[in-house]
Design a protein around this motif. Structure first.
Motif, mmCIF file in Angstrom:
data_model
loop_
_atom_site.group_PDB
_atom_site.id
_atom_site.type_symbol
_atom_site.label_atom_id
_atom_site.label_comp_id
_atom_site.label_asym_id
_atom_site.label_seq_id
_atom_site.Cartn_x
_atom_site.Cartn_y
_atom_site.Cartn_z
ATOM 1 N N VAL A 21 0.673 -1.205 -0.077
ATOM 2 C CA VAL A 21 -0.087 -0.124 -0.136
ATOM 3 C C VAL A 21 0.936 1.482 0.111
ATOM 4 N N ARG A 22 1.887 1.150 0.878
ATOM 5 C CA ARG A 22 2.971 2.294 0.928
ATOM 6 C C ARG A 22 3.405 2.533 -0.811
ATOM 7 N N ARG A 23 3.848 1.595 -1.340
ATOM 8 C CA ARG A 23 4.340 1.635 -2.749
ATOM 9 C C ARG A 23 3.461 2.259 -3.584
ATOM 10 N N PHE A 24 2.100 1.822 -3.708
ATOM 11 C CA PHE A 24 0.988 2.398 -4.190
ATOM 12 C C PHE A 24 0.818 3.920 -3.977
ATOM 13 N N SER A 25 0.821 4.187 -2.919
ATOM 14 C CA SER A 25 0.695 5.525 -2.329
ATOM 15 C C SER A 25 1.779 6.704 -2.864
ATOM 16 N N ASP A 26 3.016 5.924 -3.131
ATOM 17 C CA ASP A 26 4.062 6.677 -3.540
ATOM 18 C C ASP A 26 4.195 6.823 -5.158
ATOM 19 N N THR A 27 3.659 5.832 -5.689
ATOM 20 C CA THR A 27 3.910 5.798 -7.132
ATOM 21 C C THR A 27 2.419 5.911 -7.778
ATOM 22 N N ASP A 28 1.356 5.528 -7.365
ATOM 23 C CA ASP A 28 0.089 5.510 -7.949
ATOM 24 C C ASP A 28 0.011 4.353 -8.890
ATOM 25 N N LYS A 29 0.752 3.247 -8.684
ATOM 26 C CA LYS A 29 0.673 2.232 -9.597
ATOM 27 C C LYS A 29 0.713 0.912 -8.849
ATOM 28 N N LEU A 30 -0.471 -0.042 -9.111
ATOM 29 C CA LEU A 30 -0.547 -1.200 -8.293
ATOM 30 C C LEU A 30 0.242 -2.282 -9.004
ATOM 31 N N SER A 31 1.294 -2.801 -8.753
ATOM 32 C CA SER A 31 1.753 -3.778 -9.254
ATOM 33 C C SER A 31 2.433 -4.802 -7.953
ATOM 34 N N ILE A 32 2.526 -6.133 -8.328
ATOM 35 C CA ILE A 32 2.917 -7.015 -7.066
ATOM 36 C C ILE A 32 4.509 -7.300 -7.732
#
Length: 76
Positions: A21-32
């Motif tokens: 979730v933190r990574r999504f918050s920083d990048t606006d990209k959902l990726s596994i």
């Protein structure tokens, strides 16, 4: 006001999901980025399935729409 739902996660699940979730918050990209993220999301879905119950008699699509509407930010 919506009811509260309590979720139980392992500490590992919590850390992996936090980073996802933190990574999504920083990048606006959902990726596994790691299979553990996929597993943690599957586990979270199972927890939701056990915890959430639609109490209303309305169609699921309409019920979800109402939930989304209540969760959105208030217009400025």
């Amino acid at each position: 006001m919506s009811k509260e739902v309590e979720l139980k996660l392992t500490e590992d699940e919590a850390w992996v999901l936090f980073e996802f979730v933190r990574r999504f918050s920083d990048t606006d990209k959902l990726s596994i980025e790691d299979q553990a993220e996929e597993r943690a999301l599957w586990n979270l879905c199972c927890v939701f399935e056990k915890s959430l119950h639609q109490e209303s008699e309305i169609e699921y699509k309409d019920f979800l729409s109402q939930c989304r509407e209540r969760l959105r930010d208030e217009p400025e």
